[in-house]
Scaffold this motif. Structure first.
Motif, PDB file in Angstrom:
ATOM      1  N   THR A   1      47.930 -18.458  11.846  1.00 52.13           N
ATOM      2  CA  THR A   1      47.343 -17.952  10.602  1.00 52.13           C
ATOM      3  C   THR A   1      46.459 -16.751  10.913  1.00 52.13           C
ATOM      4  O   THR A   1      45.606 -16.824  11.790  1.00 52.13           O
ATOM      5  CB  THR A   1      46.511 -19.041   9.894  1.00 52.13           C
ATOM      6  N   SER A   2      46.686 -15.649  10.195  1.00 51.90           N
ATOM      7  CA  SER A   2      45.910 -14.410  10.362  1.00 51.90           C
ATOM      8  C   SER A   2      45.771 -14.022  11.836  1.00 51.90           C
ATOM      9  O   SER A   2      44.669 -14.000  12.383  1.00 51.90           O
ATOM     10  CB  SER A   2      44.535 -14.553   9.708  1.00 51.90           C
ATOM     11  N   PRO A   3      46.898 -13.677  12.472  1.00 48.05           N
ATOM     12  CA  PRO A   3      46.883 -13.452  13.915  1.00 48.05           C
ATOM     13  C   PRO A   3      46.182 -12.170  14.375  1.00 48.05           C
ATOM     14  O   PRO A   3      45.777 -12.069  15.515  1.00 48.05           O
ATOM     15  CB  PRO A   3      48.366 -13.399  14.272  1.00 48.05           C
ATOM     16  N   SER A   4      46.038 -11.178  13.499  1.00 50.40           N
ATOM     17  CA  SER A   4      45.422  -9.921  13.930  1.00 50.40           C
ATOM     18  C   SER A   4      44.294  -9.545  12.975  1.00 50.40           C
ATOM     19  O   SER A   4      44.219 -10.065  11.859  1.00 50.40           O
ATOM     20  CB  SER A   4      46.485  -8.815  13.976  1.00 50.40           C
ATOM     21  N   PRO A   5      43.414  -8.643  13.416  1.00 45.73           N
ATOM     22  CA  PRO A   5      42.324  -8.220  12.535  1.00 45.73           C
ATOM     23  C   PRO A   5      42.883  -7.668  11.215  1.00 45.73           C
ATOM     24  O   PRO A   5      43.862  -6.914  11.210  1.00 45.73           O
ATOM     25  CB  PRO A   5      41.618  -7.136  13.336  1.00 45.73           C
ATOM     26  N   TRP A   6      42.260  -8.049  10.101  1.00 42.22           N
ATOM     27  CA  TRP A   6      42.781  -7.706   8.784  1.00 42.22           C
ATOM     28  C   TRP A   6      42.884  -6.202   8.561  1.00 42.22           C
ATOM     29  O   TRP A   6      43.852  -5.730   7.987  1.00 42.22           O
ATOM     30  CB  TRP A   6      41.959  -8.364   7.682  1.00 42.22           C
ATOM     31  N   ASP A   7      41.924  -5.414   9.022  1.00 41.14           N
ATOM     32  CA  ASP A   7      41.987  -3.978   8.772  1.00 41.14           C
ATOM     33  C   ASP A   7      43.233  -3.367   9.416  1.00 41.14           C
ATOM     34  O   ASP A   7      43.890  -2.514   8.815  1.00 41.14           O
ATOM     35  CB  ASP A   7      40.712  -3.263   9.211  1.00 41.14           C
ATOM     36  N   GLN A   8      43.600  -3.831  10.613  1.00 39.85           N
ATOM     37  CA  GLN A   8      44.811  -3.338  11.274  1.00 39.85           C
ATOM     38  C   GLN A   8      46.068  -3.814  10.546  1.00 39.85           C
ATOM     39  O   GLN A   8      47.012  -3.044  10.325  1.00 39.85           O
ATOM     40  CB  GLN A   8      44.864  -3.819  12.718  1.00 39.85           C
ATOM     41  N   GLU A   9      46.087  -5.082  10.173  1.00 36.48           N
ATOM     42  CA  GLU A   9      47.255  -5.629   9.480  1.00 36.48           C
ATOM     43  C   GLU A   9      47.437  -4.970   8.115  1.00 36.48           C
ATOM     44  O   GLU A   9      48.548  -4.625   7.728  1.00 36.48           O
ATOM     45  CB  GLU A   9      47.114  -7.142   9.335  1.00 36.48           C
ATOM     46  N   ALA A  10      46.338  -4.769   7.390  1.00 39.45           N
ATOM     47  CA  ALA A  10      46.409  -4.148   6.068  1.00 39.45           C
ATOM     48  C   ALA A  10      46.940  -2.714   6.167  1.00 39.45           C
ATOM     49  O   ALA A  10      47.759  -2.288   5.344  1.00 39.45           O
ATOM     50  CB  ALA A  10      45.043  -4.171   5.397  1.00 39.45           C
ATOM     51  N   ALA A  11      46.499  -1.978   7.177  1.00 38.61           N
ATOM     52  CA  ALA A  11      46.983  -0.607   7.356  1.00 38.61           C
ATOM     53  C   ALA A  11      48.488  -0.599   7.638  1.00 38.61           C
ATOM     54  O   ALA A  11      49.223   0.240   7.099  1.00 38.61           O
ATOM     55  CB  ALA A  11      46.225   0.071   8.497  1.00 38.61           C
ATOM     56  N   ALA A  12      48.961  -1.536   8.453  1.00 39.34           N
ATOM     57  CA  ALA A  12      50.393  -1.622   8.755  1.00 39.34           C
ATOM     58  C   ALA A  12      51.193  -2.002   7.512  1.00 39.34           C
ATOM     59  O   ALA A  12      52.283  -1.476   7.276  1.00 39.34           O
ATOM     60  CB  ALA A  12      50.634  -2.636   9.874  1.00 39.34           C
ATOM     61  N   ILE A  13      50.649  -2.895   6.701  1.00 34.94           N
ATOM     62  CA  ILE A  13      51.321  -3.299   5.460  1.00 34.94           C
ATOM     63  C   ILE A  13      51.431  -2.104   4.516  1.00 34.94           C
ATOM     64  O   ILE A  13      52.488  -1.845   3.931  1.00 34.94           O
ATOM     65  CB  ILE A  13      50.579  -4.474   4.788  1.00 34.94           C
TER      66      ILE A  13
END
Length: 133
Positions: free
Chosen positions: A54-66
């Protein structure tokens, strides 16, 4: 996240009738992550962990990739063996109306490109029908 339809869980799985009261955790589902990322929202503070993934990476990085991909993908985050993809349904002017997501067995992620193309086509058609021209 509100799931408004469910289907079959694999070839051997039992059929599941559509339902409208099924809730998905926004921080552990592709649809939820997509909507949070595209609207620039932080994830809830101290969200529950459903699996070790669950939530494997920091949200700011994941959100930018999304945002860059206009696509969210989860793998075993809500339930082991279950993954998901989601793309936005856009309306007039590109406004994000909702997310269209697909949940599938994790081992079927290897066919992700085809599933992603089909999801994008479906959201394009749905957006068109809803006036997003």
């Amino acid at each position: 996240m509100l799931c408004i339809a469910r289907s079959v869980q694999g070839r051997e799985g039992d059929e599941v009738e559509g339902e409208t009261r099924f809730q998905l955790p926004a921080h552990a589902s592709a649809s939820g992550k997509l909507l949070f990322a595209l609207h620039g929202l932080p994830l809830p503070n101290h969200p529950p962990r459903y699996t070790a993934y669950t939530s494997p990476s920091p949200w700011d990085q994941e959100a930018a990739a999304i945002r860059a991909a206009d696509l969210a993908v989860t793998q075993d985050e809500w339930s082991l063996g279950t993954s998901s993809l989601a793309v936005p349904v856009r309306g007039l002017g590109g406004e994000v109306l909702c997310a269209l997501g697909l949940s599938l067995p994790t081992d079927q992620l290897r066919g992700r490109e085809l599933l992603e193309r089909r999801l994008r086509r479906a959201t394009h058609d749905l957006g068109w029908e809803l006036g997003g021209r």
